[in-house]
Design an enzyme around this catalytic site. Structure first.
Site, mmCIF file in Angstrom:
data_model
loop_
_atom_site.group_PDB
_atom_site.id
_atom_site.type_symbol
_atom_site.label_atom_id
_atom_site.label_comp_id
_atom_site.label_asym_id
_atom_site.label_seq_id
_atom_site.Cartn_x
_atom_site.Cartn_y
_atom_site.Cartn_z
ATOM 1 N N ILE A 1 1.021 -1.149 -0.202
ATOM 2 C CA ILE A 1 -0.139 -0.118 -0.100
ATOM 3 C C ILE A 1 0.920 1.409 0.209
ATOM 4 O O ILE A 1 0.277 2.823 -0.338
ATOM 5 C CB ILE A 1 -1.105 0.046 1.605
ATOM 6 N N ASP A 2 2.131 1.221 1.212
ATOM 7 C CA ASP A 2 2.659 2.688 0.308
ATOM 8 C C ASP A 2 3.378 3.061 -0.745
ATOM 9 O O ASP A 2 3.767 3.943 -0.717
ATOM 10 C CB ASP A 2 3.904 1.939 1.329
HETATM 11 O O1 F6P Z 1 4.029 -1.820 5.163
HETATM 12 C C1 F6P Z 1 2.650 -1.510 4.888
HETATM 13 C C2 F6P Z 1 2.227 -1.196 6.475
HETATM 14 O O2 F6P Z 1 0.872 -0.960 6.187
HETATM 15 C C3 F6P Z 1 2.308 0.418 6.251
HETATM 16 O O3 F6P Z 1 2.019 1.376 6.199
HETATM 17 C C4 F6P Z 1 2.230 0.647 7.879
HETATM 18 O O4 F6P Z 1 3.529 1.314 8.769
HETATM 19 C C5 F6P Z 1 2.668 -0.922 8.346
HETATM 20 O O5 F6P Z 1 2.453 -1.916 7.299
HETATM 21 C C6 F6P Z 1 2.248 -1.648 9.371
HETATM 22 O O6 F6P Z 1 3.185 -2.712 9.932
HETATM 23 P P1 F6P Z 1 2.125 -3.594 10.789
HETATM 24 O O7 F6P Z 1 1.023 -4.025 9.995
HETATM 25 O O8 F6P Z 1 3.438 -5.105 10.431
HETATM 26 O O9 F6P Z 1 1.608 -3.147 12.123
#
Ligand code: F6P
Length: 325
Positions: free
Chosen positions: A132-133
């Site tokens: 998504i980033d």
């Molecule tokens: O890399 C995708 C993402 O959703 C980022 O936007 C966010 O900072 C991170 O993953 C959150 O990670 P997790 O799902 O491990 O909490």
């Protein structure tokens, strides 16, 4: 020297899941089988790879998944993969399963690991951008980004209803890690008043001045989007209340942005990327990722893809501000 023909590949979905990963997996599996290549899937990304959580994939294994969010292969964070011990374990598991190449469907961190496997251990690796980033340097888009933007947009539209009705200021935090892509796009599409982006200096003073002047002109409600890489919505809201005296409300959209039915764009991008990944393997390529540039499917080196991104989002930011004033 003749390239070794690829007979069997492994595939993982890795990092944070996103909508469209299943569509990419379906395309990899079916394009590989179409070309006479066997496929095994490893559950839970690199963590499942070192644990040899392996399953033979057939055309039927990926039936009816194109429209589903998440990933049927699951995914897991596995920071330990930076240690050589675990990299060696992965190499041993790939050899044990007679896997000639690994396709990694994921984002920046997952590609960094694939690059190490290729550069330091001689494993043939190909990436498919899915995050998504939208943080893959050299690819205009990644699978999953637009679905996440649409999910965030739906939320912003709903917040607008209550913000207008109750004449309030809302600060909405969106995901994106170090990137401001989701924030800038959802800000523009949602017609928000201001955006805080990681790539732009925080302009709280200016924002608060605008709010105070806006109120004097009769403006009643605001939506301010904060990219998680720029700061926390709670802190921004507190600062606004402190400087303006106006009440604020905070919404942190969080993981809701990672789910949902993948958009037509994400499904088709995923399908095109899957086909390209197999094409690259048939051409004997390694240490590369599929990419999209000006609507052309192409490939770039993983070493380039994991470099810090240069998108500034400043044109989108400026337009959002002009349209909101
Ligand atoms: O890399 C995708 C993402 O959703 C980022 O936007 C966010 O900072 C991170 O993953 C959150 O990670 P997790 O799902 O491990 O909490």
């Amino acid at each position: 020297m003749m390239e070794k023909r690829i007979k069997k590949i492994g595939v993982i979905t890795s990092g944070g899941d996103c909508s469209g990963m299943n569509a990419a997996l379906r395309s990899v599996v079916r394009c590989a089988i179409y070309n006479g290549i066997e496929v095994v899937g490893f559950y839970n990304a690199y963590a499942g790879l070192v644990r040899n959580e392996c399953i033979k994939m057939t055309r039927r294994s990926v039936s009816n998944i194109i429209g589903h969010g998440g990933t049927i292969l699951k995914t897991e964070r596995f920071d330990k993969f930076k240690e050589k011990k675990w990299q060696k374990k992965a190499v041993d598991v790939l050899k044990k399963n007679k896997v000639d190449a690994l396709v990694v469907i994921g984002g920046n961190g997952s590609f960094a690991a694939a690059h190490i496997l290729s550069k330091n251990w001689g494993i043939t690796t190909i990436g498919i951008p899915a995050t998504i980033d939208n943080d893959i340097n050299g690819s205009d888009y990644a699978v999953g980004t637009f679905t996440a933007v649409n999910v965030a947009l739906e939320a912003i539209d709903k917040i607008r209803d209550t913000a207008t009705s109750m004449e309030r200021i809302f600060v909405v935090e969106v995901m994106g890690r170090k990137e401001g892509y989701i924030a800038s796009l959802v800000g523009l599409a949602g017609g928000v008043e201001d955006i805080l982006l990681p790539e732009k200096p925080i302009h709280l003073e200016e924002m608060c001045r605008d709010i105070i002047n806006g109120r004097k002109r009769g403006k009643k409600s605001w939506i301010i989007v904060v990219a998680e890489g720029a700061g926390r919505a709670l802190d921004v809201a507190d600062a606004i209340t402190l400087k303006t005296g106006f009440e604020t409300r905070v919404v942190v959209l969080g993981h809701v942005q990672r789910g949902g039915v993948p958009s037509a764009f994400d499904r088709s991008l995923a399908s095109r990327f899957g086909a390209k990944a197999i094409e690259l393997l048939l051409e004997g390529k390694t240490d590369k990722t599929t990419a999209i540039q000006a609507n052309e499917i192409t490939s770039i080196a993983l070493a380039t893809a994991i470099k810090p991104i240069k998108k500034s989002n400043s044109e989108i930011y400026k337009l959002t501000r002009i349209l909101a004033s």
